[in-house]
Design a protein around this motif. Structure first.
Motif, PDB file in Angstrom:
ATOM      1  N   ASP A  48       0.800  -1.220   0.000  1.00 10.69           N
ATOM      2  CA  ASP A  48       0.000   0.000   0.000  1.00 10.69           C
ATOM      3  C   ASP A  48       0.835   1.273   0.000  1.00 10.69           C
ATOM      4  N   SER A  49       2.134   1.174   0.238  1.00  6.76           N
ATOM      5  CA  SER A  49       3.012   2.335   0.108  1.00  6.76           C
ATOM      6  C   SER A  49       3.436   2.552  -1.340  1.00  6.76           C
ATOM      7  N   SER A  50       3.105   1.607  -2.192  1.00  4.15           N
ATOM      8  CA  SER A  50       3.422   1.694  -3.618  1.00  4.15           C
ATOM      9  C   SER A  50       2.316   2.481  -4.325  1.00  4.15           C
ATOM     10  N   PRO A  51       2.633   3.089  -5.456  1.00  2.90           N
ATOM     11  CA  PRO A  51       1.641   3.925  -6.138  1.00  2.90           C
ATOM     12  C   PRO A  51       0.332   3.213  -6.501  1.00  2.90           C
ATOM     13  N   HIS A  52       0.404   1.940  -6.887  1.00  2.77           N
ATOM     14  CA  HIS A  52      -0.794   1.270  -7.398  1.00  2.77           C
ATOM     15  C   HIS A  52      -1.402   0.241  -6.442  1.00  2.77           C
ATOM     16  N   GLN A  53      -0.757  -0.076  -5.356  1.00  2.00           N
ATOM     17  CA  GLN A  53      -1.315  -0.932  -4.292  1.00  2.00           C
ATOM     18  C   GLN A  53      -1.935  -2.222  -4.833  1.00  2.00           C
ATOM     19  N   HIS A  54      -1.168  -2.958  -5.635  1.00  2.00           N
ATOM     20  CA  HIS A  54      -1.702  -4.151  -6.293  1.00  2.00           C
ATOM     21  C   HIS A  54      -2.065  -5.287  -5.343  1.00  2.00           C
ATOM     22  N   ALA A  55      -1.407  -5.408  -4.192  1.00  2.00           N
ATOM     23  CA  ALA A  55      -1.794  -6.463  -3.244  1.00  2.00           C
ATOM     24  C   ALA A  55      -3.201  -6.198  -2.709  1.00  2.00           C
ATOM     25  N   SER A  56      -3.482  -4.948  -2.346  1.00  2.00           N
ATOM     26  CA  SER A  56      -4.833  -4.604  -1.877  1.00  2.00           C
ATOM     27  C   SER A  56      -5.860  -4.744  -2.992  1.00  2.00           C
TER      28      SER A  56
END
Length: 86
Positions: A48-56
């Motif tokens: 979630d600290s990444s720009p696209h939050q792919h895990a979420s």
């Protein structure tokens, strides 16, 4: 602290292919911060600290409840349903 009720019975998936990166970020040419692995299917996505939050986003798309850090030396898990460390 008791174990999250979503943890027992989870499969023990192998990480998806090319798990040293977030495949969704790579496909769009984006950077990511940290990796997380779904404990239902092995999908590896960015945190979630990444720009696209792919895990979420993977949780939102699939409903798979628990992920774990996929960073070296880390073993913590997160339950998206209960919003708590699992």
């Amino acid at each position: 602290m008791s174990e999250c009720p979503h943890v027992p019975g989870l499969p023990r998936p192998e990480p998806a292919a090319d798990s040293d990166t977030c495949l969704e970020c790579r496909a769009i040419g984006s950077d990511y911060v940290h990796l997380r692995m779904c404990l239902s299917c092995g999908h590896v996505g960015c945190c979630d600290s990444s720009p696209h939050q792919h895990a979420s986003r993977h949780f939102e798309d699939t409903g798979h409840p628990v992920m774990r850090s996929f960073e070296p030396g880390e073993s913590w898990r997160w339950c998206f349903v209960d919003q708590t460390i699992a």
